[in-house]
Design a protein around this motif. Structure first.
Motif, PDB file in Angstrom:
ATOM      1  N   LYS A  84       0.842  -1.207   0.000  1.00 10.23           N
ATOM      2  CA  LYS A  84       0.000   0.000   0.000  1.00 10.23           C
ATOM      3  C   LYS A  84       0.871   1.248   0.000  1.00 10.23           C
ATOM      4  CE  LYS A  84      -3.842  -2.107   2.493  1.00 10.23           C
ATOM      5  NZ  LYS A  84      -4.540  -2.177   3.794  1.00 10.23           N
ATOM      6  N   LYS A  85       1.941   1.239   0.782  1.00  8.73           N
ATOM      7  CA  LYS A  85       2.859   2.389   0.842  1.00  8.73           C
ATOM      8  C   LYS A  85       3.546   2.603  -0.513  1.00  8.73           C
ATOM      9  CE  LYS A  85       2.705   3.371   5.314  1.00  8.73           C
ATOM     10  NZ  LYS A  85       2.245   4.628   5.843  1.00  8.73           N
ATOM     11  N   ILE A  86       3.923   1.513  -1.166  1.00  6.02           N
ATOM     12  CA  ILE A  86       4.573   1.611  -2.476  1.00  6.02           C
ATOM     13  C   ILE A  86       3.618   2.272  -3.475  1.00  6.02           C
ATOM     14  CG2 ILE A  86       5.475   0.283  -4.422  1.00  6.02           C
ATOM     15  CD1 ILE A  86       6.516  -1.764  -2.333  1.00  6.02           C
ATOM     16  N   VAL A  87       2.366   1.814  -3.485  1.00  2.65           N
ATOM     17  CA  VAL A  87       1.366   2.361  -4.390  1.00  2.65           C
ATOM     18  C   VAL A  87       1.145   3.855  -4.111  1.00  2.65           C
ATOM     19  CG1 VAL A  87      -1.093   2.261  -5.013  1.00  2.65           C
ATOM     20  CG2 VAL A  87       0.218   0.159  -4.824  1.00  2.65           C
ATOM     21  N   GLN A  88       1.274   4.259  -2.851  1.00  2.00           N
ATOM     22  CA  GLN A  88       1.092   5.660  -2.473  1.00  2.00           C
ATOM     23  C   GLN A  88       2.310   6.520  -2.804  1.00  2.00           C
ATOM     24  OE1 GLN A  88       0.222   5.274   1.710  1.00  2.00           O
ATOM     25  NE2 GLN A  88      -1.873   4.613   1.352  1.00  2.00           N
ATOM     26  N   GLY A  89       3.316   5.916  -3.457  1.00  2.00           N
ATOM     27  CA  GLY A  89       4.464   6.691  -3.898  1.00  2.00           C
ATOM     28  C   GLY A  89       5.673   6.651  -2.987  1.00  2.00           C
ATOM     29  N   HIS A  90       5.704   5.717  -2.083  1.00  2.00           N
ATOM     30  CA  HIS A  90       6.862   5.546  -1.198  1.00  2.00           C
ATOM     31  C   HIS A  90       7.703   4.381  -1.719  1.00  2.00           C
ATOM     32  CE1 HIS A  90       5.005   8.276   1.675  1.00  2.00           C
ATOM     33  NE2 HIS A  90       3.881   7.597   1.512  1.00  2.00           N
ATOM     34  N   PRO A  91       8.697   4.677  -2.567  1.00  2.00           N
ATOM     35  CA  PRO A  91       9.476   3.586  -3.172  1.00  2.00           C
ATOM     36  C   PRO A  91      10.286   2.812  -2.133  1.00  2.00           C
ATOM     37  CG  PRO A  91      10.472   5.712  -3.672  1.00  2.00           C
ATOM     38  CD  PRO A  91       9.194   5.999  -2.934  1.00  2.00           C
ATOM     39  N   LEU A  92      10.614   1.607  -2.506  1.00  2.00           N
ATOM     40  CA  LEU A  92      11.320   0.712  -1.603  1.00  2.00           C
ATOM     41  C   LEU A  92      12.303  -0.123  -2.415  1.00  2.00           C
ATOM     42  CD1 LEU A  92      11.329  -0.402   1.343  1.00  2.00           C
ATOM     43  CD2 LEU A  92       9.572  -1.984   0.616  1.00  2.00           C
ATOM     44  N   ASP A  93      13.519  -0.264  -1.912  1.00  8.32           N
ATOM     45  CA  ASP A  93      14.526  -1.063  -2.620  1.00  8.32           C
ATOM     46  C   ASP A  93      14.436  -2.534  -2.272  1.00  8.32           C
ATOM     47  OD1 ASP A  93      15.661   1.108  -3.969  1.00  8.32           O
ATOM     48  OD2 ASP A  93      16.931   1.580  -2.272  1.00  8.32           O
ATOM     49  N   LEU A  94      14.266  -2.852  -0.994  1.00  5.78           N
ATOM     50  CA  LEU A  94      14.209  -4.249  -0.604  1.00  5.78           C
ATOM     51  C   LEU A  94      13.565  -4.409   0.759  1.00  5.78           C
ATOM     52  CD1 LEU A  94      16.563  -5.338   1.676  1.00  5.78           C
ATOM     53  CD2 LEU A  94      18.002  -4.404  -0.109  1.00  5.78           C
ATOM     54  N   ILE A  95      13.140  -5.618   0.996  1.00 10.60           N
ATOM     55  CA  ILE A  95      12.624  -6.018   2.298  1.00 10.60           C
ATOM     56  C   ILE A  95      13.472  -7.205   2.727  1.00 10.60           C
ATOM     57  CG2 ILE A  95      10.674  -6.992   3.576  1.00 10.60           C
ATOM     58  CD1 ILE A  95       8.872  -5.756   1.366  1.00 10.60           C
ATOM     59  N   LEU A  96      14.007  -7.142   3.915  1.00  7.53           N
ATOM     60  CA  LEU A  96      14.801  -8.234   4.450  1.00  7.53           C
ATOM     61  C   LEU A  96      14.006  -8.887   5.573  1.00  7.53           C
ATOM     62  CD1 LEU A  96      17.576  -9.686   4.585  1.00  7.53           C
ATOM     63  CD2 LEU A  96      18.171  -8.052   6.372  1.00  7.53           C
ATOM     64  N   VAL A  97      13.745 -10.167   5.433  1.00  8.23           N
ATOM     65  CA  VAL A  97      13.020 -10.916   6.453  1.00  8.23           C
ATOM     66  C   VAL A  97      14.042 -11.747   7.202  1.00  8.23           C
ATOM     67  CG1 VAL A  97      11.201 -12.601   6.909  1.00  8.23           C
ATOM     68  CG2 VAL A  97      10.976 -11.000   4.986  1.00  8.23           C
ATOM     69  N   GLU A  98      14.267 -11.422   8.457  1.00 12.93           N
ATOM     70  CA  GLU A  98      15.251 -12.110   9.297  1.00 12.93           C
ATOM     71  C   GLU A  98      14.478 -13.036  10.227  1.00 12.93           C
ATOM     72  OE1 GLU A  98      16.236 -12.092  12.696  1.00 12.93           O
ATOM     73  OE2 GLU A  98      17.989 -13.246  12.119  1.00 12.93           O
ATOM     74  N   THR A  99      14.845 -14.304  10.270  1.00 13.44           N
ATOM     75  CA  THR A  99      14.013 -15.300  10.956  1.00 13.44           C
ATOM     76  C   THR A  99      14.675 -15.923  12.185  1.00 13.44           C
ATOM     77  OG1 THR A  99      14.783 -17.039   9.502  1.00 13.44           O
ATOM     78  CG2 THR A  99      12.792 -15.870   8.835  1.00 13.44           C
ATOM     79  N   SER A 100      15.477 -15.169  12.906  1.00  9.43           N
ATOM     80  CA  SER A 100      16.067 -15.735  14.134  1.00  9.43           C
ATOM     81  C   SER A 100      14.973 -16.302  15.016  1.00  9.43           C
ATOM     82  CB  SER A 100      16.819 -14.656  14.921  1.00  9.43           C
ATOM     83  OG  SER A 100      17.992 -14.312  14.263  1.00  9.43           O
TER      84      SER A 100
END
Length: 169
Positions: free
Chosen positions: A22-38
């Motif tokens: 939703k944030k991306i669609v609203q114009g807030h670009p994003l390079d990556l999402i890192l999911v850390e699973t400790s």
């Protein structure tokens, strides 16, 4: 989704990814999402979230699974007995990894490091192993893996076949 921890984490992840989209669609670009699973031993629910949710893959791609292996304790952890029908979670993590950071190499002798490396390769012959001390690796080695991108796979396979061709220069 049966209410187990993995499934509830997966549900939370899908919800969080929806909010990010939703944030991306609203114009807030994003390079990556890192999911850390400790603390969450099984990487499969994360991958399933991407593979089974087409609306996620419209704007995002699963890049790969990176597993940190403790060189000092790996062999002992892999040797632990498991209950009938269960799996050794350390084995599963290594087998599923697209890249392994072999950490704490400063705490083992070279012969033990070689044994750990061999065990990793025995569990996952295709994994790339990055040596590390105190978790220090080149950040570029952890980004843009494209480990599940069939176009990259096909390109690498074509290049490997071309290298075998005596006409290839």
């Amino acid at each position: 989704d049966n209410g187990c921890m993995c499934c509830s984490v997966r549900s939370d992840l899908i919800e969080a990814l929806g909010e990010i989209q939703k944030k991306i669609v609203q114009g807030h670009p994003l390079d990556l999402i890192l999911v850390e699973t400790s603390g969450m031993a099984d990487p499969v629910p994360i991958v399933k979230s991407f593979k089974e949710s087409p609306w996620i893959t419209e704007r995002m791609r699963y890049d790969g699974c990176i597993t940190v292996v403790d060189a000092k304790n790996c062999l002992a952890r892999l040797a632990l007995p498991v209950e009938d029908g269960a799996v050794n979670e350390a084995e599963k993590q290594i087998a599923f990894a697209d890249k392994v950071i072999l950490n704490k190499l400063d705490l083992v002798e070279i012969d033990e490091a070689v044994k750990v490396q061999k065990q990793i390769v025995d569990l996952n012959q295709f994994v790339r192993i990055l040596p590390a001390v105190k978790g220090q690796v080149n950040l570029a080695e952890l980004l843009n893996l494209r480990a599940h991108d069939l176009a990259v796979f096909a390109e690498e396979a074509t290049f490997a076949a071309a290298e075998q061709d005596p006409h290839f220069e």
